[in-house]
Design a protein around this motif. Structure first.
Motif, mmCIF file in Angstrom:
data_model
loop_
_atom_site.group_PDB
_atom_site.id
_atom_site.type_symbol
_atom_site.label_atom_id
_atom_site.label_comp_id
_atom_site.label_asym_id
_atom_site.label_seq_id
_atom_site.Cartn_x
_atom_site.Cartn_y
_atom_site.Cartn_z
ATOM 1 N N HIS A 160 0.807 -1.215 0.000
ATOM 2 C CA HIS A 160 0.000 0.000 0.000
ATOM 3 C C HIS A 160 0.846 1.273 0.000
ATOM 4 C CE1 HIS A 160 0.520 -1.360 4.177
ATOM 5 N NE2 HIS A 160 0.826 -0.089 4.373
ATOM 6 N N LEU A 161 2.160 1.121 -0.119
ATOM 7 C CA LEU A 161 3.044 2.293 -0.113
ATOM 8 C C LEU A 161 3.503 2.644 -1.523
ATOM 9 C CD1 LEU A 161 5.308 1.314 2.911
ATOM 10 C CD2 LEU A 161 3.431 2.971 2.903
ATOM 11 N N LYS A 162 3.324 3.905 -1.892
ATOM 12 C CA LYS A 162 3.881 4.413 -3.152
ATOM 13 C C LYS A 162 5.270 4.991 -2.916
ATOM 14 C CE LYS A 162 0.753 7.455 -4.249
ATOM 15 N NZ LYS A 162 -0.020 8.482 -4.954
ATOM 16 N N TYR A 163 5.449 5.570 -1.754
ATOM 17 C CA TYR A 163 6.677 6.294 -1.455
ATOM 18 C C TYR A 163 7.435 5.608 -0.325
ATOM 19 C CZ TYR A 163 3.699 9.636 -3.835
ATOM 20 O OH TYR A 163 2.849 10.226 -4.729
ATOM 21 N N ALA A 164 8.499 4.940 -0.696
ATOM 22 C CA ALA A 164 9.405 4.303 0.269
ATOM 23 C C ALA A 164 10.679 3.987 -0.490
ATOM 24 C CB ALA A 164 8.790 3.027 0.844
ATOM 25 N N GLY A 165 11.811 4.145 0.149
ATOM 26 C CA GLY A 165 13.069 3.807 -0.501
ATOM 27 C C GLY A 165 13.098 2.330 -0.855
ATOM 28 N N GLU A 210 -4.207 3.610 4.833
ATOM 29 C CA GLU A 210 -4.396 4.869 4.116
ATOM 30 C C GLU A 210 -3.264 5.873 4.302
ATOM 31 O OE1 GLU A 210 -9.033 5.540 3.533
ATOM 32 O OE2 GLU A 210 -8.357 6.021 5.553
ATOM 33 N N GLU A 211 -2.123 5.437 4.731
ATOM 34 C CA GLU A 211 -1.009 6.367 4.935
ATOM 35 C C GLU A 211 -0.715 7.189 3.670
ATOM 36 O OE1 GLU A 211 1.656 8.525 6.902
ATOM 37 O OE2 GLU A 211 0.525 6.940 7.882
ATOM 38 N N GLN A 212 -0.781 6.551 2.490
ATOM 39 C CA GLN A 212 -0.418 7.249 1.250
ATOM 40 C C GLN A 212 -1.526 7.250 0.188
ATOM 41 O OE1 GLN A 212 3.392 5.671 -0.045
ATOM 42 N NE2 GLN A 212 4.386 6.314 1.839
ATOM 43 N N ASP A 252 2.225 3.704 -11.074
ATOM 44 C CA ASP A 252 0.908 3.448 -11.646
ATOM 45 C C ASP A 252 0.316 2.233 -10.937
ATOM 46 O OD1 ASP A 252 -1.333 3.538 -13.228
ATOM 47 O OD2 ASP A 252 -0.383 2.548 -14.934
ATOM 48 N N TRP A 253 -0.131 2.412 -9.701
ATOM 49 C CA TRP A 253 -0.562 1.326 -8.828
ATOM 50 C C TRP A 253 -1.959 0.806 -9.130
ATOM 51 C CZ3 TRP A 253 -4.961 2.273 -6.050
ATOM 52 C CH2 TRP A 253 -5.318 3.622 -5.915
ATOM 53 N N LYS A 254 -2.785 1.609 -9.763
ATOM 54 C CA LYS A 254 -4.195 1.248 -9.946
ATOM 55 C C LYS A 254 -4.395 -0.059 -10.715
ATOM 56 C CE LYS A 254 -5.820 5.949 -9.380
ATOM 57 N NZ LYS A 254 -6.470 7.094 -9.995
ATOM 58 N N LYS A 307 9.520 -4.630 4.518
ATOM 59 C CA LYS A 307 8.476 -5.236 5.351
ATOM 60 C C LYS A 307 7.126 -5.309 4.645
ATOM 61 C CE LYS A 307 6.835 -5.258 10.073
ATOM 62 N NZ LYS A 307 6.964 -4.729 11.401
ATOM 63 N N TYR A 308 6.748 -4.232 3.952
ATOM 64 C CA TYR A 308 5.407 -4.145 3.394
ATOM 65 C C TYR A 308 5.335 -4.243 1.876
ATOM 66 C CZ TYR A 308 4.386 -2.441 8.059
ATOM 67 O OH TYR A 308 4.271 -2.322 9.418
ATOM 68 N N GLY A 309 6.457 -4.187 1.191
ATOM 69 C CA GLY A 309 6.431 -4.125 -0.265
ATOM 70 C C GLY A 309 6.167 -2.700 -0.713
ATOM 71 N N LYS A 310 6.234 -2.479 -2.011
ATOM 72 C CA LYS A 310 6.082 -1.126 -2.544
ATOM 73 C C LYS A 310 5.288 -1.179 -3.839
ATOM 74 C CE LYS A 310 8.912 2.765 -4.056
ATOM 75 N NZ LYS A 310 10.258 3.237 -4.277
#
Length: 161
Positions: free
Chosen positions: A80-85, A128-130, A100-102, A93-96
């Motif tokens: 659920h993260l778009k912005y992470a190194g 919903e963080e991002q 164009d995630w949709k 931990k969560y994937g990225k």
């Protein structure tokens, strides 16, 4: 890439297609669950904690190697993260998500729906963080039955009748 580890998928009633480190499972070795992820990882995080991602099967949640209507329950917690190194703790931990995630989320949900049995249930977890849940629901082809919010995390229940 990891492949099947001697797991008989016919014995599994529940699918976790983005299992990661199995964080939200009370029984991380539940014999009814097929744990799937597109990555395998065994590392130490910057704070010294161990992060182990060890799925039963490695596969892309948008192209699952299962027959139609294979599982009674799917617990779907996609990235659920778009912005992470790329090598950050959060990405590990969560994937990225891609920029164009949709299409990814739409295809992933549709694939979960395909492998879900009639009268089966999807538990969809989103943070919903991002990206807001309302934005995600625009790209999901089904409407949730019920949901529950805990801070920025929402759990939605979908029923296939």
């Amino acid at each position: 890439m990891c492949l099947f580890k001697g797991v008989n998928t016919l014995d599994k009633k529940i699918l976790d297609p983005c299992c990661g480190s199995r964080m939200w499972h009370f029984n991380k070795n539940n014999p009814n669950v097929l744990f799937m992820d597109n990555r395998k990882l065994d590392t130490e995080l910057c704070d010294g904690r161990k992060l182990i991602i060890s799925p039963d099967i490695c596969s892309d949640f948008t192209k699952m190697p299962f027959d139609n209507e294979s599982f009674y329950l799917i617990v779907f917690d996609p990235p659920h993260l778009k912005y992470a190194g790329d090598t950050s703790f959060l990405a590990q931990k969560y994937g990225k998500l891609p920029k164009d995630w949709k299409p990814l989320i739409s295809k992933g949900f549709n694939e979960c729906w395909r492998v879900l049995k009639k009268n089966g249930t999807i538990v969809f977890k989103w943070n919903e963080e991002q990206i807001s849940t309302s934005e995600v629901l625009k790209v999901i082809s089904k409407k949730p039955l019920v949901g529950q919010r805990r801070g920025k995390t929402i759990f939605l229940i979908f029923f296939k009748d």
